[in-house]
Design a protein around this motif. Structure first.
Motif, short mmCIF file in Angstrom:
data_model
loop_
_atom_site.label_atom_id
_atom_site.label_comp_id
_atom_site.label_asym_id
_atom_site.label_seq_id
_atom_site.Cartn_x
_atom_site.Cartn_y
_atom_site.Cartn_z
N ASP A 90 0.84 -1.20 0.00
CA ASP A 90 0.00 0.00 0.00
C ASP A 90 0.87 1.25 0.00
O ASP A 90 0.64 2.19 -0.76
CB ASP A 90 -0.94 -0.01 1.21
CG ASP A 90 -1.99 1.09 1.12
OD1 ASP A 90 -2.62 1.24 0.06
OD2 ASP A 90 -2.17 1.79 2.13
N SER A 95 -0.94 3.78 -2.24
CA SER A 95 -2.39 3.52 -2.23
C SER A 95 -3.00 3.58 -3.63
O SER A 95 -4.10 4.08 -3.81
CB SER A 95 -3.10 4.49 -1.29
OG SER A 95 -2.62 4.31 0.02
N GLY A 171 -7.35 0.35 -2.84
CA GLY A 171 -7.60 0.07 -1.42
C GLY A 171 -8.66 -0.99 -1.23
O GLY A 171 -8.52 -1.87 -0.37
N ARG A 172 -9.73 -0.91 -2.01
CA ARG A 172 -10.79 -1.92 -1.90
C ARG A 172 -10.26 -3.30 -2.29
O ARG A 172 -10.57 -4.30 -1.63
CB ARG A 172 -11.99 -1.54 -2.76
CG ARG A 172 -12.79 -0.37 -2.22
CD ARG A 172 -14.12 -0.19 -2.95
NE ARG A 172 -14.00 -0.03 -4.38
CZ ARG A 172 -13.87 1.14 -5.02
NH1 ARG A 172 -13.85 2.26 -4.32
NH2 ARG A 172 -13.79 1.18 -6.34
#
Length: 187
Positions: A90, A95, A171-172
């Protein structure tokens, strides 16, 4: 006064040019503009030209992944190493705002030029994650499938986030992959 760079200081700057424009689109003039170095200085650091720059950038990326992702997955406690992988991925890909340079090189004509390095990046990541999952109690075949699915999914999420200009996609996707790996299959 002009800032003097060491070779290692220049590599991340060149990497960002390659990320933004690809290998073929990264002209020496773009690289000199982004680094603030003249062509002579670049050739001093990289006598092999743009190919040597790309090899240095790929080695830099590889070193980060080896240190921050692969080694912990191979050597540390599985749950902690996998949690570290999520944080590291991440952060590294900011991100979803930063394209995977190795993945980008794999998609264009550059792939053949750097095929061994590109293949190694992906196979070592899959193998290290598979090994962590096996140590964490997963059956070997299911761990191999899950590791391949996760690494492929991370790469796809990066492309989708960039293509749609929606970093939340990344992110999901990471969240879904985390849940996937938390659901250990029965032995």
């Amino acid at each position: 006064m002009r800032t003097l760079y060491e070779r290692d200081d220049v590599i991340p700057l060149i990497a960002e040019v390659f990320r933004e424009h690809g290998f073929e689109g990264s002209s020496l003039s773009r690289i000199t503009e982004s680094t603030g170095l003249g062509k002579g200085s670049l050739y001093h650091f990289f006598p092999g030209g743009k190919d040597e720059m790309a090899r240095a950038v790929l080695a830099h990326v590889d070193g980060w992944f080896e240190r921050e992702i692969y080694t912990p997955l191979r050597d540390a406690a599985p749950d902690g190493a996998i949690a570290q992988m999520w944080r590291g991925v991440d952060d590294y890909f900011r991100s979803g705002r930063r394209v995977c340079l190795v993945g980008a090189f794999a998609l264009d004509d550059t792939r053949d030029r750097f095929a061994a390095v590109i293949a190694s990046y992906f196979t070592r990541w899959i193998d290290a994650l598979r090994d962590a999952l096996v140590r964490g109690g997963w059956p070997a075949a299911q761990a191999a499938d899950a590791a391949e699915e996760v690494v492929a999914g991370i790469q796809g999420a990066l492309v989708l986030a960039r293509a749609t200009n929606d970093t939340a996609v990344f992110g999901r996707a990471l969240g879904r992959f985390q849940l996937r790996l938390q659901q250990r299959p029965p032995v």
